[in-house]
Design a protein around this motif. Structure first.
Motif, PDB file in Angstrom:
ATOM      1  N   ALA A  33       0.863  -1.180   0.000  1.00 34.76           N
ATOM      2  CA  ALA A  33       0.000   0.000   0.000  1.00 34.76           C
ATOM      3  C   ALA A  33       0.902   1.234   0.000  1.00 34.76           C
ATOM      4  O   ALA A  33       1.942   1.252   0.671  1.00 34.76           O
ATOM      5  N   VAL A  34       0.499   2.264  -0.763  1.00 37.13           N
ATOM      6  CA  VAL A  34       1.302   3.489  -0.857  1.00 37.13           C
ATOM      7  C   VAL A  34       0.419   4.683  -0.511  1.00 37.13           C
ATOM      8  O   VAL A  34       0.012   5.460  -1.391  1.00 37.13           O
ATOM      9  N   PRO A  35       0.077   4.872   0.766  1.00 38.57           N
ATOM     10  CA  PRO A  35      -0.745   6.035   1.130  1.00 38.57           C
ATOM     11  C   PRO A  35       0.000   7.340   0.880  1.00 38.57           C
ATOM     12  O   PRO A  35       1.204   7.436   1.088  1.00 38.57           O
ATOM     13  N   HIS A  36      -0.727   8.358   0.417  1.00 36.46           N
ATOM     14  CA  HIS A  36      -0.136   9.654   0.104  1.00 36.46           C
ATOM     15  C   HIS A  36      -1.258  10.651  -0.088  1.00 36.46           C
ATOM     16  O   HIS A  36      -2.410  10.273  -0.319  1.00 36.46           O
ATOM     17  N   ALA A  37      -0.917  11.918  -0.011  1.00 30.80           N
ATOM     18  CA  ALA A  37      -1.885  12.968  -0.316  1.00 30.80           C
ATOM     19  C   ALA A  37      -1.794  13.301  -1.796  1.00 30.80           C
ATOM     20  O   ALA A  37      -0.771  13.069  -2.437  1.00 30.80           O
ATOM     21  N   LEU A  38      -2.870  13.850  -2.354  1.00 24.40           N
ATOM     22  CA  LEU A  38      -2.855  14.192  -3.765  1.00 24.40           C
ATOM     23  C   LEU A  38      -2.030  15.445  -4.042  1.00 24.40           C
ATOM     24  O   LEU A  38      -1.483  15.606  -5.121  1.00 24.40           O
ATOM     25  N   SER A  39      -1.937  16.341  -3.071  1.00 22.95           N
ATOM     26  CA  SER A  39      -1.159  17.567  -3.266  1.00 22.95           C
ATOM     27  C   SER A  39       0.295  17.332  -2.869  1.00 22.95           C
ATOM     28  O   SER A  39       0.588  16.659  -1.882  1.00 22.95           O
ATOM     29  N   MET A  40       1.222  17.900  -3.634  1.00 25.39           N
ATOM     30  CA  MET A  40       2.654  17.723  -3.381  1.00 25.39           C
ATOM     31  C   MET A  40       3.164  18.919  -2.585  1.00 25.39           C
ATOM     32  O   MET A  40       3.813  19.821  -3.118  1.00 25.39           O
ATOM     33  N   THR A  41       2.861  18.917  -1.281  1.00 28.74           N
ATOM     34  CA  THR A  41       3.133  20.088  -0.444  1.00 28.74           C
ATOM     35  C   THR A  41       4.150  19.815   0.662  1.00 28.74           C
ATOM     36  O   THR A  41       4.285  20.631   1.575  1.00 28.74           O
ATOM     37  N   ALA A  42       4.869  18.697   0.593  1.00 27.34           N
ATOM     38  CA  ALA A  42       5.886  18.415   1.613  1.00 27.34           C
ATOM     39  C   ALA A  42       7.051  19.398   1.469  1.00 27.34           C
ATOM     40  O   ALA A  42       7.331  19.897   0.375  1.00 27.34           O
ATOM     41  N   SER A  43       7.725  19.679   2.583  1.00 25.57           N
ATOM     42  CA  SER A  43       8.878  20.595   2.527  1.00 25.57           C
ATOM     43  C   SER A  43      10.029  19.978   1.740  1.00 25.57           C
ATOM     44  O   SER A  43      10.820  20.674   1.110  1.00 25.57           O
ATOM     45  N   ARG A  44      10.121  18.672   1.765  1.00 26.84           N
ATOM     46  CA  ARG A  44      11.047  17.914   0.930  1.00 26.84           C
ATOM     47  C   ARG A  44      10.434  16.532   0.734  1.00 26.84           C
ATOM     48  O   ARG A  44       9.571  16.110   1.508  1.00 26.84           O
ATOM     49  N   THR A  45      10.859  15.839  -0.281  1.00 26.18           N
ATOM     50  CA  THR A  45      10.315  14.509  -0.542  1.00 26.18           C
ATOM     51  C   THR A  45      10.918  13.497   0.427  1.00 26.18           C
ATOM     52  O   THR A  45      12.140  13.452   0.600  1.00 26.18           O
ATOM     53  N   ALA A  46      10.067  12.708   1.048  1.00 20.75           N
ATOM     54  CA  ALA A  46      10.541  11.704   2.006  1.00 20.75           C
ATOM     55  C   ALA A  46       9.584  10.524   2.011  1.00 20.75           C
ATOM     56  O   ALA A  46       8.401  10.653   1.670  1.00 20.75           O
ATOM     57  N   ILE A  47      10.121   9.374   2.420  1.00 20.47           N
ATOM     58  CA  ILE A  47       9.348   8.129   2.414  1.00 20.47           C
ATOM     59  C   ILE A  47       9.468   7.453   3.772  1.00 20.47           C
ATOM     60  O   ILE A  47      10.578   7.256   4.278  1.00 20.47           O
ATOM     61  N   ALA A  48       8.312   7.116   4.352  1.00 21.41           N
ATOM     62  CA  ALA A  48       8.277   6.330   5.584  1.00 21.41           C
ATOM     63  C   ALA A  48       7.839   4.916   5.237  1.00 21.41           C
ATOM     64  O   ALA A  48       6.911   4.719   4.449  1.00 21.41           O
ATOM     65  N   VAL A  49       8.516   3.929   5.820  1.00 15.98           N
ATOM     66  CA  VAL A  49       8.247   2.527   5.493  1.00 15.98           C
ATOM     67  C   VAL A  49       7.799   1.787   6.745  1.00 15.98           C
ATOM     68  O   VAL A  49       8.419   1.911   7.805  1.00 15.98           O
ATOM     69  N   GLY A  50       6.733   1.018   6.602  1.00 13.87           N
ATOM     70  CA  GLY A  50       6.280   0.162   7.683  1.00 13.87           C
ATOM     71  C   GLY A  50       6.058  -1.249   7.170  1.00 13.87           C
ATOM     72  O   GLY A  50       5.598  -1.439   6.042  1.00 13.87           O
ATOM     73  N   MET A  51       6.393  -2.250   7.983  1.00 15.69           N
ATOM     74  CA  MET A  51       6.203  -3.650   7.590  1.00 15.69           C
ATOM     75  C   MET A  51       5.568  -4.425   8.735  1.00 15.69           C
ATOM     76  O   MET A  51       5.679  -4.041   9.905  1.00 15.69           O
TER      77      MET A  51
END
Length: 660
Positions: A574-592
């Motif tokens: 699953a790749v949850p995300h918001a539709l707007s690209m408003t992060a201060s920088r691009t980052a990815i959090a991973v959970g398993m």
């Protein structure tokens, strides 16, 4: 009666166990039908959350479903779908005696009965206690909720109260709940509706004649929706044969609706021996025109201008303009715009009737073309805001088909892999070989050099591939031995090598992006499978908030996006995300999680929350699509889950998977 119920209780508990087992059998069979090769018992066990021994038990049970047919084949490499797999899926009727079977039975009895049902008499007729029927009635109320039909009661008598359209809406739910109707399965439809006066063969002939007649009227036919349309025709025929037609419709119909209505009536007389009244003709014509029939290209603009509400046209145009700017894609072109405008107008009309158009390609589109599906979700969100219409995944999938068709026309595959041909000179055989490769592989490879020496400078051959008719001094993945005269098998080997080069290129870009965006502090190894989607999103989002990447409102928008359409793009990710690209920088959090997490209609083990910044807009497509590609391979996911015990180990395993 109480004594009888107490005697049955252990049996009902066992039936519940059979339900769980049968559900897992069905999931196993679906997994095998969708797989392209053998699947190991260990992989299936991980997928189902059971032991390999249970997998063997499920396989044995599946093979009893079809007489004289192999549903699942077993071998040294594991399991794969057998010749009778599809038949087993079609035969997967609701198991008798279960709560779900009783629910369906009660709904059918209530729909068909001319008088109220007595709870106690019904209990005796289906061989259960009155208390059991009372419990089942609670499920009936839930089943009909929102349909316009209510379950009324006076003493021990119960009945449905509502319009004929509400009755049909519930019957439609019943058909979908039992058959899913994702393909034309007339026998399954008849099992739910009952054979009555009309058999499955008559509906098959009706379908063929309807498609031909719509073609003569100048329409394309949406074969993906035809199963659902035929279901409505069958329901109408069933209800009319019981003396329950729809009430008279409006007096002034559009010309296209009148023409389609005449076709439907003529075919109903020919194949079913019944005539549709005005109400049924109006309803079924609307179903055909809003789901099944699309005007041909030369007339689509004229039809759209006549039928489309200007507010709908403007909403579609604005949504497409916004999506084009957000995702850096080209959604221009009158053909695309008018087709989508007409589709959305049909959608608005379907929503008014609470009638969704089902799409059997929904899961495939989401898993295979996540970027296209994401653009469709964005457009659907804008349309929902402007037009006030709810949109389900299957309707979004139709928008994705329009978007995909537009993007495909402008799609660039990038530079194909370059190749050198090594073919020592003898007459003009090297030229013949090159011509043969050009004919067979077209744009799959780009031959940039032909080496005719018998002792070429192998180290100096720096193309992506080397296709050689002589033995090289050493072997590697770049070098593909080929004969002078190509066979189909040789062409396939070169094609496979070219596809491998393209995949390495794609994933190399992903590897470079991921190394920039992953953060050790945003890695969670112990997701709780029972926590729920929203709680997991909040947990991963909290790590990105702590990093200063996003704020709490971004997390809320991510949850809103998830509610719009599940972000489980594969069976594992699953790749949850918001539709707007408003992060201060691009980052990815991973959970398993060690156990699968229920996510939408899927069960995933890896959740990757992605927050993109405005400056990385161009990278969105690369990261999004290639990430889904990596996690579409079940064995790769299991490797990451089992070996990625901490962030460094996870990153090492991910890089190893990307590098092949």
């Amino acid at each position: 009666m109480v004594h009888e119920a107490s005697q049955r209780r252990p049996g009902r508990l066992r039936a519940g166990g059979r339900n769980v087992s049968r559900s897992r059998q069905n999931r196993l069979l679906t997994r095998l039908v969708g797989a392209e090769s053998w699947v190991t018992a260990a992989s299936l066990a991980d997928y189902l959350g059971v032991t390999p021994r249970s997998v063997r038990t499920y396989v044995a049970a599946l093979n009893t479903r079809v007489t004289d047919g192999v549903v699942v084949e077993s071998g040294a490499l594991g399991y794969r779908a057998g010749p009778a797999a599809r038949a087993a899926q079609q035969e997967d009727a609701v198991e008798p005696g279960t709560p779900r079977a009783r629910l369906h039975q009660l709904v059918r009895r209530l729909l068909e009965s001319e008088v109220p049902l007595d709870v106690h008499d019904t209990a005796d007729e289906i061989y259960v206690s009155s208390a059991t029927v009372e419990g089942d009635l609670a499920r009936v109320r839930s089943f009909v909720s929102g349909s316009g039909l209510t379950l009324e009661r006076r003493g021990s008598l119960v009945w449905f109260q509502g319009t004929e359209m509400a009755h049909r809406r519930v019957l439609s739910r019943l058909v979908h709940d039992q058959t899913e109707m994702k393909s034309l399965d007339f026998p399954a439809l008849m099992r739910v509706l009952g054979e009555g006066r009309v058999g499955a063969d008559a509906y098959a002939r009706f379908k063929a004649d309807l498609v031909e007649a719509l073609g003569r009227l100048g329409y394309f036919v949406n074969e993906y929706a035809i199963a659902d349309v035929l279901m409505h025709v069958a329901i109408a025929a069933d209800r009319i044969s019981r003396g329950r037609p729809l009430t008279t419709g409006v007096a002034d119909l559009r010309g296209d609706a009148v023409a389609v209505g005449e076709v439907l009536d003529e075919l109903a007389i020919r194949h079913f021996g019944i005539r549709f009244n005005e109400g049924d003709r109006e309803f079924l014509s609307a179903v055909v025109l809003s789901r099944l029939a699309a005007p041909r290209l030369e007339s689509v603009q004229a039809v759209a201008r006549e039928r489309v509400d200007p507010r709908v046209r403007q909403a579609v145009q604005d949504a497409c303009d916004a999506a084009a700017a957000e995702f850096l894609v080209d959604l221009s072109g009158e053909d695309f715009t008018w087709r989508l405008v007409l589709h959305v107008q049909n959608l608005v009309e379907r929503v008014a009737d609470e009638a969704w158009s089902r799409n059997p390609l929904t899961r495939t589109l989401k898993a295979s073309y996540p970027m296209i599906f994401e653009v469709a979700v964005y457009i659907a969100t804008r349309l929902q805001e402007r037009l006030g219409i709810p949109l389900v995944d299957e309707e979004i999938a139709y928008i994705a088909m329009h978007v995909g068709a537009r993007l495909e026309r402008n799609r660039s595959d990038g530079s194909p892999p370059t190749a050198t041909i090594v073919c020592p000179g003898y007459h003009d055989l090297d030229s013949l070989l090159r011509s043969s490769l050009d004919r067979s592989l077209g744009r799959t490879i780009q031959v940039v050099r032909v080496e005719t020496r018998a002792d070429p400078d192998w180290d100096g051959l720096d193309t992506d591939l080397v296709l050689t008719t002589i033995a090289p001094p050493e072997r590697n993945d770049r070098i593909v031995p080929i004969p002078l005269f190509l066979t189909d098998a040789d062409v396939e080997r070169v094609h496979t090598a070219a596809m491998r080069v393209r995949r390495i290129r794609r994933l190399a870009r992903l590897r470079a992006e991921l190394e920039k965006y992953f953060a050790p502090s945003s890695f969670v190894r112990d997701l709780d499978p029972d926590a729920g989607e929203e709680a997991i999103i909040r947990r991963l989002g909290a790590h990105l908030v702590a990093e200063g990447v996003i704020d709490d409102s971004y997390v809320e928008r991510t949850i809103e996006r998830e509610q719009m359409s599940s972000t489980a793009f594969t069976d594992a990710l699953a790749v949850p995300h918001a539709l707007s690209m408003t992060a201060s920088r691009t980052a990815i959090a991973v959970g398993m999680a060690d156990r699968p997490i229920p996510w939408g209609e899927s069960r995933v083990q890896v959740v990757v929350m992605v927050a993109f910044s405005e400056s990385d807009r161009a990278a969105f497509q690369t990261v999004f699509e290639q990430l889904v590609e990596v996690f579409s391979e079940h064995d790769s996911v299991q490797r990451l889950v089992h070996r990625g015990t901490d962030f460094p180990a996870f990153l090492d395993e991910l890089v190893a998977v990307i590098d092949g």
